[in-house]
Scaffold this motif. Structure first.
Motif, PDB file in Angstrom:
ATOM      1  N   SER A  55       0.830  -1.206   0.000  1.00 46.54           N
ATOM      2  CA  SER A  55       0.000   0.000   0.000  1.00 46.54           C
ATOM      3  C   SER A  55       0.868   1.262   0.000  1.00 46.54           C
ATOM      4  O   SER A  55       0.535   2.249  -0.658  1.00 46.54           O
ATOM      5  N   SER A  56       1.995   1.221   0.694  1.00 50.07           N
ATOM      6  CA  SER A  56       2.923   2.362   0.681  1.00 50.07           C
ATOM      7  C   SER A  56       3.582   2.509  -0.688  1.00 50.07           C
ATOM      8  O   SER A  56       3.787   3.621  -1.165  1.00 50.07           O
ATOM      9  N   LEU A  57       3.913   1.370  -1.303  1.00 49.19           N
ATOM     10  CA  LEU A  57       4.499   1.419  -2.642  1.00 49.19           C
ATOM     11  C   LEU A  57       3.504   2.011  -3.630  1.00 49.19           C
ATOM     12  O   LEU A  57       3.880   2.821  -4.479  1.00 49.19           O
ATOM     13  N   LEU A  58       2.239   1.652  -3.492  1.00 46.95           N
ATOM     14  CA  LEU A  58       1.207   2.213  -4.362  1.00 46.95           C
ATOM     15  C   LEU A  58       1.153   3.735  -4.215  1.00 46.95           C
ATOM     16  O   LEU A  58       1.085   4.454  -5.211  1.00 46.95           O
ATOM     17  N   ARG A  59       1.215   4.240  -3.001  1.00 48.35           N
ATOM     18  CA  ARG A  59       1.240   5.698  -2.790  1.00 48.35           C
ATOM     19  C   ARG A  59       2.470   6.333  -3.431  1.00 48.35           C
ATOM     20  O   ARG A  59       2.389   7.405  -4.033  1.00 48.35           O
ATOM     21  N   LYS A  60       3.621   5.662  -3.319  1.00 50.50           N
ATOM     22  CA  LYS A  60       4.846   6.180  -3.937  1.00 50.50           C
ATOM     23  C   LYS A  60       4.706   6.250  -5.459  1.00 50.50           C
ATOM     24  O   LYS A  60       5.170   7.195  -6.089  1.00 50.50           O
ATOM     25  N   ILE A  61       4.069   5.235  -6.039  1.00 51.64           N
ATOM     26  CA  ILE A  61       3.860   5.211  -7.496  1.00 51.64           C
ATOM     27  C   ILE A  61       3.010   6.405  -7.922  1.00 51.64           C
ATOM     28  O   ILE A  61       3.314   7.078  -8.903  1.00 51.64           O
ATOM     29  N   VAL A  62       1.943   6.678  -7.170  1.00 53.33           N
ATOM     30  CA  VAL A  62       1.075   7.813  -7.489  1.00 53.33           C
ATOM     31  C   VAL A  62       1.851   9.120  -7.358  1.00 53.33           C
ATOM     32  O   VAL A  62       1.776   9.984  -8.237  1.00 53.33           O
ATOM     33  N   CYS A  63       2.616   9.279  -6.294  1.00 56.38           N
ATOM     34  CA  CYS A  63       3.412  10.498  -6.108  1.00 56.38           C
ATOM     35  C   CYS A  63       4.465  10.654  -7.198  1.00 56.38           C
ATOM     36  O   CYS A  63       4.831  11.768  -7.571  1.00 56.38           O
ATOM     37  N   PHE A  64       4.954   9.543  -7.717  1.00 56.84           N
ATOM     38  CA  PHE A  64       5.968   9.530  -8.770  1.00 56.84           C
ATOM     39  C   PHE A  64       5.378   9.921 -10.127  1.00 56.84           C
ATOM     40  O   PHE A  64       6.090  10.293 -11.040  1.00 56.84           O
ATOM     41  N   ILE A  83       0.475  -4.988  -8.378  1.00 59.10           N
ATOM     42  CA  ILE A  83       0.150  -3.585  -8.629  1.00 59.10           C
ATOM     43  C   ILE A  83       0.367  -3.340 -10.116  1.00 59.10           C
ATOM     44  O   ILE A  83       1.468  -3.566 -10.627  1.00 59.10           O
ATOM     45  N   ASP A  84      -0.668  -2.911 -10.811  1.00 62.55           N
ATOM     46  CA  ASP A  84      -0.562  -2.552 -12.227  1.00 62.55           C
ATOM     47  C   ASP A  84      -0.728  -1.048 -12.338  1.00 62.55           C
ATOM     48  O   ASP A  84      -1.585  -0.460 -11.667  1.00 62.55           O
ATOM     49  N   PHE A  85       0.085  -0.427 -13.200  1.00 51.86           N
ATOM     50  CA  PHE A  85      -0.007   1.023 -13.377  1.00 51.86           C
ATOM     51  C   PHE A  85       0.585   1.435 -14.713  1.00 51.86           C
ATOM     52  O   PHE A  85       1.311   0.663 -15.360  1.00 51.86           O
ATOM     53  N   CYS A  86       0.246   2.639 -15.132  1.00 53.72           N
ATOM     54  CA  CYS A  86       0.799   3.239 -16.345  1.00 53.72           C
ATOM     55  C   CYS A  86       1.716   4.383 -15.943  1.00 53.72           C
ATOM     56  O   CYS A  86       1.460   5.076 -14.953  1.00 53.72           O
ATOM     57  N   TYR A  87       2.767   4.568 -16.713  1.00 56.67           N
ATOM     58  CA  TYR A  87       3.691   5.669 -16.477  1.00 56.67           C
ATOM     59  C   TYR A  87       4.264   6.098 -17.830  1.00 56.67           C
ATOM     60  O   TYR A  87       4.817   5.272 -18.549  1.00 56.67           O
ATOM     61  N   LYS A  88       4.076   7.348 -18.167  1.00 53.24           N
ATOM     62  CA  LYS A  88       4.567   7.917 -19.428  1.00 53.24           C
ATOM     63  C   LYS A  88       4.143   7.091 -20.637  1.00 53.24           C
ATOM     64  O   LYS A  88       4.912   6.880 -21.576  1.00 53.24           O
ATOM     65  N   GLY A  89       2.907   6.596 -20.597  1.00 58.87           N
ATOM     66  CA  GLY A  89       2.362   5.846 -21.723  1.00 58.87           C
ATOM     67  C   GLY A  89       2.751   4.377 -21.776  1.00 58.87           C
ATOM     68  O   GLY A  89       2.382   3.679 -22.714  1.00 58.87           O
ATOM     69  N   GLN A 121      14.902   2.672 -15.762  1.00 55.96           N
ATOM     70  CA  GLN A 121      15.801   3.151 -14.692  1.00 55.96           C
ATOM     71  C   GLN A 121      15.070   4.079 -13.736  1.00 55.96           C
ATOM     72  O   GLN A 121      15.333   4.087 -12.546  1.00 55.96           O
ATOM     73  N   SER A 122      14.142   4.881 -14.257  1.00 60.02           N
ATOM     74  CA  SER A 122      13.429   5.822 -13.388  1.00 60.02           C
ATOM     75  C   SER A 122      12.558   5.102 -12.361  1.00 60.02           C
ATOM     76  O   SER A 122      12.237   5.669 -11.319  1.00 60.02           O
ATOM     77  N   MET A 123      12.183   3.855 -12.630  1.00 62.05           N
ATOM     78  CA  MET A 123      11.382   3.094 -11.670  1.00 62.05           C
ATOM     79  C   MET A 123      12.135   2.857 -10.363  1.00 62.05           C
ATOM     80  O   MET A 123      11.523   2.678  -9.311  1.00 62.05           O
ATOM     81  N   ILE A 124      13.452   2.875 -10.418  1.00 63.59           N
ATOM     82  CA  ILE A 124      14.251   2.665  -9.214  1.00 63.59           C
ATOM     83  C   ILE A 124      13.965   3.724  -8.163  1.00 63.59           C
ATOM     84  O   ILE A 124      14.008   3.473  -6.969  1.00 63.59           O
ATOM     85  N   GLN A 125      13.596   4.918  -8.606  1.00 64.95           N
ATOM     86  CA  GLN A 125      13.301   6.013  -7.680  1.00 64.95           C
ATOM     87  C   GLN A 125      12.030   5.755  -6.885  1.00 64.95           C
ATOM     88  O   GLN A 125      11.812   6.394  -5.850  1.00 64.95           O
ATOM     89  N   VAL A 126      11.168   4.863  -7.335  1.00 67.90           N
ATOM     90  CA  VAL A 126       9.891   4.612  -6.684  1.00 67.90           C
ATOM     91  C   VAL A 126      10.103   3.987  -5.304  1.00 67.90           C
ATOM     92  O   VAL A 126       9.434   4.331  -4.345  1.00 67.90           O
ATOM     93  N   VAL A 127      11.015   3.052  -5.197  1.00 67.22           N
ATOM     94  CA  VAL A 127      11.202   2.358  -3.907  1.00 67.22           C
ATOM     95  C   VAL A 127      12.445   2.785  -3.183  1.00 67.22           C
ATOM     96  O   VAL A 127      13.320   3.348  -3.653  1.00 67.22           O
TER      97      VAL A 127
END
Length: 94
Positions: free
Chosen positions: A28-37, A55-61, A88-94
């Protein structure tokens, strides 16, 4: 953690497993981080018995999934052609 070497494992569905990191926060915390990202969640499925979550999500298409088996977060890109810079930018999420 910038510029970690990315995995390039193609799954049977054609997605790419590109990153495995220790699970350092609850899903649930990771999901919040994804939204903030800047990611847009499309699905969140949690099994209260096993503790595993998808957790499924879209980022930059691009479409991504995160699964947490074995105390690690596994990051998947639905399209194996997703640019390395976005992966590489996904690394910033966690």
């Amino acid at each position: 953690m910038a510029n970690l070497p990315l995995l390039n494992e193609t799954m049977t569905d054609g997605s790419r497993l590109f990153l495995q990191l220790p699970q350092t926060c609850p899903p649930s915390s990771l999901l919040r981080k994804i939204v903030c990202f800047g990611g847009m969640p499309t699905d969140f499925v949690s099994d209260w018995v096993t503790g595993e979550t998808w957790i499924d999500f879209c980022y930059k298409g691009w479409k991504f999934s995160i699964h947490n088996p074995y105390g690690k977060y596994w990051f998947f890109a639905e399209n194996s052609e997703c640019p390395e810079a976005i992966l590489q930018s996904m690394i910033q999420v966690v």
